[in-house]
Design a protein around this motif. Structure first.
Motif, PDB file in Angstrom:
ATOM      1  N   ALA A 183      -6.024   5.374   8.786  1.00 29.70           N
ATOM      2  CA  ALA A 183      -5.193   5.591   9.974  1.00 29.70           C
ATOM      3  C   ALA A 183      -3.749   5.881   9.598  1.00 29.70           C
ATOM      4  O   ALA A 183      -3.032   6.564  10.333  1.00 29.70           O
ATOM      5  N   TYR A 184      -3.319   5.377   8.437  1.00 27.03           N
ATOM      6  CA  TYR A 184      -1.951   5.602   7.951  1.00 27.03           C
ATOM      7  C   TYR A 184      -1.884   6.772   6.956  1.00 27.03           C
ATOM      8  O   TYR A 184      -0.865   6.953   6.294  1.00 27.03           O
ATOM      9  N   ALA A 185      -2.972   7.537   6.856  1.00 23.18           N
ATOM     10  CA  ALA A 185      -3.056   8.699   5.950  1.00 23.18           C
ATOM     11  C   ALA A 185      -2.855   8.303   4.498  1.00 23.18           C
ATOM     12  O   ALA A 185      -2.368   9.099   3.686  1.00 23.18           O
ATOM     13  N   LEU A 186      -3.254   7.082   4.166  1.00 23.04           N
ATOM     14  CA  LEU A 186      -3.214   6.620   2.776  1.00 23.04           C
ATOM     15  C   LEU A 186      -4.615   6.806   2.196  1.00 23.04           C
ATOM     16  O   LEU A 186      -5.449   5.907   2.206  1.00 23.04           O
ATOM     17  N   ASN A 187      -4.868   8.009   1.712  1.00 22.20           N
ATOM     18  CA  ASN A 187      -6.213   8.405   1.289  1.00 22.20           C
ATOM     19  C   ASN A 187      -6.357   8.278  -0.220  1.00 22.20           C
ATOM     20  O   ASN A 187      -5.550   8.806  -0.986  1.00 22.20           O
ATOM     21  N   TRP A 188      -7.393   7.576  -0.641  1.00 23.49           N
ATOM     22  CA  TRP A 188      -7.612   7.307  -2.053  1.00 23.49           C
ATOM     23  C   TRP A 188      -8.297   8.498  -2.725  1.00 23.49           C
ATOM     24  O   TRP A 188      -8.960   9.323  -2.091  1.00 23.49           O
ATOM     25  N   ASP A 189      -8.173   8.556  -4.046  1.00 23.54           N
ATOM     26  CA  ASP A 189      -8.605   9.730  -4.810  1.00 23.54           C
ATOM     27  C   ASP A 189      -9.951   9.570  -5.502  1.00 23.54           C
ATOM     28  O   ASP A 189     -10.513  10.548  -5.992  1.00 23.54           O
ATOM     29  N   GLU A 190     -10.458   8.359  -5.587  1.00 20.48           N
ATOM     30  CA  GLU A 190     -11.740   8.103  -6.244  1.00 20.48           C
ATOM     31  C   GLU A 190     -12.505   7.065  -5.424  1.00 20.48           C
ATOM     32  O   GLU A 190     -11.906   6.401  -4.571  1.00 20.48           O
ATOM     33  N   PRO A 191     -13.811   6.940  -5.646  1.00 20.06           N
ATOM     34  CA  PRO A 191     -14.581   5.969  -4.861  1.00 20.06           C
ATOM     35  C   PRO A 191     -13.997   4.561  -4.945  1.00 20.06           C
ATOM     36  O   PRO A 191     -13.504   4.131  -5.992  1.00 20.06           O
ATOM     37  N   VAL A 192     -14.072   3.856  -3.830  1.00 20.71           N
ATOM     38  CA  VAL A 192     -13.576   2.480  -3.767  1.00 20.71           C
ATOM     39  C   VAL A 192     -14.448   1.586  -4.646  1.00 20.71           C
ATOM     40  O   VAL A 192     -15.678   1.696  -4.659  1.00 20.71           O
ATOM     41  N   VAL A 193     -13.789   0.712  -5.402  1.00 18.35           N
ATOM     42  CA  VAL A 193     -14.469  -0.210  -6.306  1.00 18.35           C
ATOM     43  C   VAL A 193     -14.429  -1.618  -5.711  1.00 18.35           C
ATOM     44  O   VAL A 193     -13.400  -2.047  -5.185  1.00 18.35           O
ATOM     45  N   GLU A 230       0.391  12.447   9.047  1.00 21.58           N
ATOM     46  CA  GLU A 230       0.279  13.177   7.786  1.00 21.58           C
ATOM     47  C   GLU A 230       1.633  13.731   7.358  1.00 21.58           C
ATOM     48  O   GLU A 230       1.977  13.718   6.161  1.00 21.58           O
ATOM     49  N   GLN A 231       2.410  14.221   8.321  1.00 18.78           N
ATOM     50  CA  GLN A 231       3.745  14.738   8.007  1.00 18.78           C
ATOM     51  C   GLN A 231       4.665  13.616   7.545  1.00 18.78           C
ATOM     52  O   GLN A 231       5.493  13.806   6.646  1.00 18.78           O
ATOM     53  N   LEU A 232       4.514  12.444   8.163  1.00 18.14           N
ATOM     54  CA  LEU A 232       5.313  11.304   7.737  1.00 18.14           C
ATOM     55  C   LEU A 232       5.036  10.933   6.284  1.00 18.14           C
ATOM     56  O   LEU A 232       5.960  10.677   5.504  1.00 18.14           O
ATOM     57  N   ILE A 233       3.768  10.884   5.920  1.00 16.49           N
ATOM     58  CA  ILE A 233       3.405  10.548   4.542  1.00 16.49           C
ATOM     59  C   ILE A 233       3.952  11.603   3.579  1.00 16.49           C
ATOM     60  O   ILE A 233       4.501  11.273   2.510  1.00 16.49           O
ATOM     61  N   ALA A 234       3.826  12.876   3.942  1.00 22.49           N
ATOM     62  CA  ALA A 234       4.358  13.947   3.090  1.00 22.49           C
ATOM     63  C   ALA A 234       5.871  13.795   2.917  1.00 22.49           C
ATOM     64  O   ALA A 234       6.412  13.984   1.820  1.00 22.49           O
ATOM     65  N   TRP A 235       6.572  13.449   4.013  1.00 22.40           N
ATOM     66  CA  TRP A 235       8.010  13.211   3.939  1.00 22.40           C
ATOM     67  C   TRP A 235       8.305  12.041   3.009  1.00 22.40           C
ATOM     68  O   TRP A 235       9.241  12.075   2.197  1.00 22.40           O
ATOM     69  N   PRO A 252       0.130   3.968  14.419  1.00 21.93           N
ATOM     70  CA  PRO A 252       0.614   3.597  13.096  1.00 21.93           C
ATOM     71  C   PRO A 252       2.045   4.019  12.774  1.00 21.93           C
ATOM     72  O   PRO A 252       2.658   3.458  11.864  1.00 21.93           O
ATOM     73  N   LYS A 253       2.595   4.969  13.511  1.00 21.05           N
ATOM     74  CA  LYS A 253       3.895   5.530  13.114  1.00 21.05           C
ATOM     75  C   LYS A 253       5.024   4.500  13.061  1.00 21.05           C
ATOM     76  O   LYS A 253       5.793   4.481  12.085  1.00 21.05           O
ATOM     77  N   PRO A 254       5.208   3.641  14.068  1.00 22.60           N
ATOM     78  CA  PRO A 254       6.326   2.695  13.986  1.00 22.60           C
ATOM     79  C   PRO A 254       6.274   1.793  12.751  1.00 22.60           C
ATOM     80  O   PRO A 254       7.294   1.589  12.084  1.00 22.60           O
ATOM     81  N   ALA A 255       5.102   1.246  12.444  1.00 24.44           N
ATOM     82  CA  ALA A 255       4.994   0.361  11.281  1.00 24.44           C
ATOM     83  C   ALA A 255       5.211   1.142   9.987  1.00 24.44           C
ATOM     84  O   ALA A 255       5.821   0.634   9.042  1.00 24.44           O
ATOM     85  N   LEU A 256       4.723   2.387   9.926  1.00 24.39           N
ATOM     86  CA  LEU A 256       4.911   3.192   8.720  1.00 24.39           C
ATOM     87  C   LEU A 256       6.390   3.505   8.500  1.00 24.39           C
ATOM     88  O   LEU A 256       6.899   3.398   7.376  1.00 24.39           O
ATOM     89  N   ALA A 293       0.833  -1.205   0.000  1.00 21.50           N
ATOM     90  CA  ALA A 293       0.000   0.000   0.000  1.00 21.50           C
ATOM     91  C   ALA A 293       0.868   1.254   0.000  1.00 21.50           C
ATOM     92  O   ALA A 293       0.646   2.184  -0.796  1.00 21.50           O
ATOM     93  N   VAL A 294       1.862   1.298   0.882  1.00 23.07           N
ATOM     94  CA  VAL A 294       2.725   2.478   0.982  1.00 23.07           C
ATOM     95  C   VAL A 294       3.542   2.664  -0.290  1.00 23.07           C
ATOM     96  O   VAL A 294       3.646   3.775  -0.816  1.00 23.07           O
ATOM     97  N   GLY A 295       4.109   1.579  -0.811  1.00 20.58           N
ATOM     98  CA  GLY A 295       4.904   1.692  -2.030  1.00 20.58           C
ATOM     99  C   GLY A 295       4.105   2.203  -3.208  1.00 20.58           C
ATOM    100  O   GLY A 295       4.558   3.083  -3.955  1.00 20.58           O
ATOM    101  N   SER A 296       2.889   1.679  -3.379  1.00 18.00           N
ATOM    102  CA  SER A 296       2.061   2.124  -4.501  1.00 18.00           C
ATOM    103  C   SER A 296       1.590   3.561  -4.301  1.00 18.00           C
ATOM    104  O   SER A 296       1.546   4.357  -5.245  1.00 18.00           O
ATOM    105  N   PHE A 297       1.248   3.924  -3.059  1.00 16.41           N
ATOM    106  CA  PHE A 297       0.796   5.286  -2.764  1.00 16.41           C
ATOM    107  C   PHE A 297       1.920   6.298  -3.000  1.00 16.41           C
ATOM    108  O   PHE A 297       1.724   7.321  -3.676  1.00 16.41           O
ATOM    109  N   LEU A 298       3.094   6.023  -2.452  1.00 17.07           N
ATOM    110  CA  LEU A 298       4.198   6.976  -2.585  1.00 17.07           C
ATOM    111  C   LEU A 298       4.608   7.153  -4.040  1.00 17.07           C
ATOM    112  O   LEU A 298       4.907   8.274  -4.481  1.00 17.07           O
TER     113      LEU A 298
END
Length: 314
Positions: free
Chosen positions: A73-83, A275-280, A250-254, A33-38
């Motif tokens: 919870a990990y600030a991995l927010n999707w951009d379109e409705p979930v399918v 949110e700052q972690l994801i931005a980083w 969530p921070k340690p696992a992220l 999830a993180v790899g694809s999001f970033l």
């Protein structure tokens, strides 16, 4: 396509994360999830979430909502409705009907046991037998066998020729559409042009590339991330009861996921909010930094900060 292609941002990037609702997210699925999001956000692209619930026999009640809450919870927010795949059966049937009209599908009565007895690769036994196509399993005549492709992380991939030419199932004997069919239809329908996912899906990629060609659609770029394994060849998965990642902390696992993906982490990161972690992560991520290995062994469950990684070579 080559590994150096990642230096140029993909125009109108559309990526996705597509978990199956068979249990909560674990560290291995967090990495995907993180790899694809970033990668999507580093390319100023869209990131979609698709719940792959086509195999209803494996669906766990409320696992989909738990997965979505975990992503939030990990600030991995999707951009379109979930399918959801189970809401798209008409689309899959329409494509199947088109292939039937092209005489590219035939019914198969062979069992898994029979195929395993001849080496595990289907040999076309039912192709000329004209079984009734309204019942039982359906196979697609392979017209575009793919024996080689380039992966943006793992490099040049060679595929077993016998597997590449196999006529594979697109509908199971229990009436359920097969993953290999629906995942490609979904990616075409959603305009996905780069797929970042785990290295356990490298082998099916060849088949999927063939189907993109069969359906006369552009083939996405593929980038297969190393698998998180408890020991060589034993990946973390819902099937082997990998522990769920924490939604409350969530921070340690992220941060562990960042390290797994090759980001230059430091102790200062723990002071950032999620949110700052994801931005980083978006600012510092590049596919070029991801370890070019199929597996990385982790020495303890990554909800803790002290996680040791061992890269396992090809």
């Amino acid at each position: 396509m080559s590994p150096t292609a990642v230096t140029t941002p993909l125009r109108d990037y559309r990526g996705r994360f597509a978990p199956s609702p068979s249990g909560p997210l674990h560290f291995g699925s967090l990495v995907a999830a993180v790899g694809s999001f970033l990668d999507a956000k580093a390319n100023q692209g869209k990131w979609l979430v698709r719940i792959e619930d086509i195999d209803t026999t494996r669906v766990v009640k409320n696992a989909d909502s738990d997965i979505l809450h975990t992503l939030q919870a990990y600030a991995l927010n999707w951009d379109e409705p979930v399918v959801y795949q189970t809401q798209r059966l008409d689309l899959y049937q329409d494509v199947t009907q088109t292939l039937l009209k092209q005489n590219l599908i035939y019914a198969c009565r062979c069992t898994r046991k029979q195929i395993k007895a001849i080496g595990g690769i289907y040999q076309g036994h039912c192709k000329s037998l004209n079984h009734d196509k309204t019942t039982g399993a359906l196979r697609l005549t392979q017209q575009y066998p793919t024996t080689h492709f380039s992966d943006l992380i793992q490099g040049d991939i060679n595929v077993n020729k016998a597997l590449a030419v196999e006529d594979y199932l697109i509908k199971r004997s229990d009436g359920l559409f097969a993953y290999q069919l629906v995942v490609v239809i979904d990616d075409i329908d959603q305009g996905i042009n780069r797929i970042v996912r785990g290295a356990d899906l490298i082998e099916p990629t060849a088949r999927q590339i063939s189907l993109f060609k069969q359906l006369n659609s552009p083939t996405p770029e593929f980038a297969h991330l190393p698998l998180a394994v408890a020991e060589p060849g034993f990946k973390l998965s819902k099937q082997n009861y990998a522990p769920a990642i924490s939604k409350q902390n969530p921070k340690p696992a992220l941060i562990s996921a960042f390290e797994f993906l090759g980001l230059p982490i430091s102790t200062d990161l723990i002071d950032l909010n999620i949110e700052q972690l994801i931005a980083w992560g978006v600012k510092n991520f590049s596919l070029k930094q991801v370890p070019k290995v199929p597996e990385i062994q982790i020495s303890q469950h990554p909800t803790h900060q002290a996680v040791q990684f061992t890269h396992l070579s090809k």
